[in-house]
Design a protein around this motif. Sequence first.
Motif, PDB file in Angstrom:
ATOM      1  N   ASN A   1       0.813  -1.215   0.000  1.00 30.45           N
ATOM      2  CA  ASN A   1       0.000   0.000   0.000  1.00 30.45           C
ATOM      3  C   ASN A   1       0.850   1.271   0.000  1.00 30.45           C
ATOM      4  OD1 ASN A   1      -2.550   1.133  -0.160  1.00 30.45           O
ATOM      5  ND2 ASN A   1      -2.815   1.231   2.055  1.00 30.45           N
ATOM      6  N   SER A   2       2.153   1.121   0.190  1.00 28.49           N
ATOM      7  CA  SER A   2       3.040   2.280   0.066  1.00 28.49           C
ATOM      8  C   SER A   2       3.606   2.362  -1.344  1.00 28.49           C
ATOM      9  CB  SER A   2       4.195   2.190   1.069  1.00 28.49           C
ATOM     10  OG  SER A   2       3.707   2.064   2.375  1.00 28.49           O
ATOM     11  N   GLY A   3       3.322   1.369  -2.178  1.00 32.28           N
ATOM     12  CA  GLY A   3       3.754   1.385  -3.567  1.00 32.28           C
ATOM     13  C   GLY A   3       5.253   1.423  -3.745  1.00 32.28           C
ATOM     14  N   LYS A   4       5.993   0.684  -2.889  1.00 35.02           N
ATOM     15  CA  LYS A   4       7.454   0.789  -2.958  1.00 35.02           C
ATOM     16  C   LYS A   4       8.117  -0.531  -2.603  1.00 35.02           C
ATOM     17  CE  LYS A   4       8.088   1.996   1.873  1.00 35.02           C
ATOM     18  NZ  LYS A   4       8.640   2.889   2.882  1.00 35.02           N
TER      19      LYS A   4
END
Lengths: 360, 629
Positions: free
Chosen positions: A101-104
């Motif tokens: 959900n942090s896209g990393k």
Amino acid sequence: MKTNKILLFTAITFGTIFTSCKKDDPEPDPTTPTASTTYDNGVFVTNEGPFGSGTGTLSFISRSGSAVYNDIFEAKNTFPLGNIVQSMSIYNTKGYIVVNNSGKIEVVDGSSMATAGTITGFTYPRYFLGIDNSKAFVTEWGTSGLAGAVKVVDLTTNTITGTINTGKGAENMVKVGNKVFVACGGGFDNDSVVTVIDAITNVVDTTIFVGANPTYIQVDANNNVWVLCKGKQNATWTALEQTGKLVRLNGTSYATELSLSFSSTSSQPTNLVVNAAKTTLYYNYSGKLYAHAIASTILNSTATINRSFYALGIDPINDQFYGSDAVDFSSNGKVIRYSSAGVTIDSITVGVIPGNFYFK
Amino acid sequence: MCMLNVNAQNDSLHHLKVVEIKATRSVYFSSASKFQLIDSATLERYSNNNLADLLSHESMVFIKSYGLGSLASSSFRGAGSSHTAVLWNGFNLQSSMHGMIDLSLIPANFLNTVQLQFGSASALWGSGAVGGAIHLNNSNTFNKGISVYSNTSFGSFLDKQQQLSFELSKKRIVSTLKVFNHDAKNDFEFTNKAQYGKPIQRQRNAELKQYGLLQENYIQINQFQLLNTRYWYQYSDRQMPPSMTQNVNVAIQKDESSRFTTEWQLNKNKYSVNVRAAYFDEKLYYEDSLTALFSKSHSQSAIVELETKFSITKYDMINIGVNNTNNTANTESYNKPHNQNRSSVFASYRLHTLNLKWNAILNVRQEFVNNKAVPFTSSFGLDGNIFRYFYLKLNVAQHYRIPTFNDLYWVPGGNPNLLPESGLSEDATIAYKQALKKVKVELEAAAFNREIKNWVIWQPDVSGIWTPQNVQEVWSRGLEYKLNVDYRTSKWEIQVSGLYNYVLSTNQKSISANDATLHKQLIYVPIQNSQGNFLIQYKGTSISYNHIYVGYRYTSSDNKNYIKPYSVGNVRVSHDVVLTGAKIKVYAQFNNVFNEQYEIIEYRAMPLLNYQLGLAIYFHEKKQIKIII
């Protein structure tokens, strides 16, 4: 006079109120490691973390079981991993921790966990697969959870260099020769394909229809590819309108050689793993753990372990099972270890919602 | 407890007898409950704030806020966010879909008083009044003339607010109109401790736009009959900011509500009759293009209530009433629109001494949901003046909360077989109240004990689908202290108050083997919190300081993870210029003056020092009346 008494009384009461607000820290967690701890010869557990705005964590269990460390990333780097820690891989001595959900992806030293960069720009990333010294593939659900893709990552610069579109909800990947098989589990929708990508040219080779929502994928000793399809819920989520399937694809011709349907219209099969010899697959179904020998053409009706797990792993060194229990999804979860015969060894408390394993 | 009067009445002889419009049951049949009154003078200080801000500054109700202007829910005495009844002039505003109401969407300047009723009061107010009840009241006085009020403020992060009120108060009719508009960018800077290097970042996707109107009419039909109508419309369009651990959030939420109520009162010497009706229409649109979530929900409630109050002897008072509430709701996640009809019969009996110093009160209620009886609910209370300055309140109450539409009908997982949550609560309050010539002192200590059985928890079932079950049992108990000292002369006023709460709220039931959550504190329920307020006023100039301390809050149900306590200080300065027929107020509010870096919810950034500057102008046609605005 009376006023003075009241004022004195006021002062005393206030003093009592504010001094009673003690700041006694809750007990520190004894499993939090020191910053100098190194992590070799064991299993990493990615803990998704609580829903909402919280952070996931990383735990490490040594193979011998004598040492358990929780929250090892933050202990080393003094910042948390981020929201929903999805998976971890170690490739060329570096750890790649995918934070959904942090896209990393947080890149760390594979032994000390010291931060070595962050790869950003993903949309709901899921899994990492190293291709060569300078290239890796990362599956992601993409915008709206509908634009499933494999992102091409340059490992020398830690940047995204390309996008290969796949089916919806790109999940687990396996590599056979120079071909990468991507299970496309549907994301926030449904899909039924495995996308095959040429790892040299980064071009889609073909798309194979397997069954509803293929999510888990493994390679066996014969270089054939096994796909576990979760099945598809009906519109009201009261039953499966397509049941789960276990499918074997030929690793070179891509032909569907075997397709076994599960009978249950309520239980979805999950968590496909393979033993060290790559001769037996294991999966969860109907609250149990079943084995499937790669030569078998029918689904097993006898369970290996009478329990189902949130996440499942199998140690390639000794074939021990690692099953996770997310308990109430709001407190620290557990990892239960079993011998290869399915006998319980121990139970270890890890972080909140243990969702994946990586064996080192 | 009582409603606050506009203090103009004493001065003027030709006024009619002041007719108060009040929620009858709360006045006469809950004197054994602990109450906190937030009066119009306090509300006026929060005129450009919402109810969540007001309660987090002025009460011990824990407000769980996701950030500046974001969703805020309440926890009363260690209970959950759906365990607070929020009653607008006696009508419950809790959503039939999820049991909550976003307190950040209630503007303080739309209310005349706010009362907090501590402890279970389901026998009086029905489902949801478990931890306590928040009474939002509107009231008015006849024959005050015409007045106009405007309030404009500007603050940090491009916060702009405009409020305008118009009031016509004649002998037999009062008509008021209040409108407001609020825009804010809320792009405050914060230290992102969840990222490498702890960079200073600017909050993104946090803009809000809100507007609304409240129109009220009060008509005195004759000396016995009163009629009132209220219409409250509000629109809110908010972006949803990311947490520190997310990188991006593009979600937005739009809330639109229309609330209409009417009430007819007949007040005779021997009895009174009230008939009230309400119609609420609430729409919510949530859009998150990243997760392809475009969710619309729409709910309606139609409420009709009839009650009558009378006495048999001079030592008693009886209230009997019926309520019918019809709820309809729909969203994509239900497979069809659902309807629920709730009817209840309730009665109260009060036995009192002639001087009303002692009261014994019995309240009972039987509710039927879709013709099925929910647990019978009663409460028994006793209150009185023990001796001299000491007052005692004792209350034992049953409580219940019926499952929400989401619990029952959500696809997937909704469980139509859920039982209502229910249980028992006991509390005792002892107060010392003394009023001298210039000084008023009030000291209060309360202890409570409450259990909630069949608490609904969502958990994955055997096939991995999240579904609600009546599995948890929660035991809450605590102590609450309050001190108020008020010193007042003709020119000076000094107010000092302090509040302290100690609340344990623990899970009492093992759900799994070796359950690590057993006997552990519920998440986001602080064990300790306290508050201090200091106000000094000289003529029209005042300065006030407010201090909030919130202790550890656990973020995991096994209490292994927690967030640190925080202390926040707020200062407000205001100055009144009184002119003929008008009053001008300039004010400045400084929040978080000590620049505390804090989180109410883990990794949800809160702003450092921020301010609001405002100008309020009050015009009144009759100059002989002093008005508190």
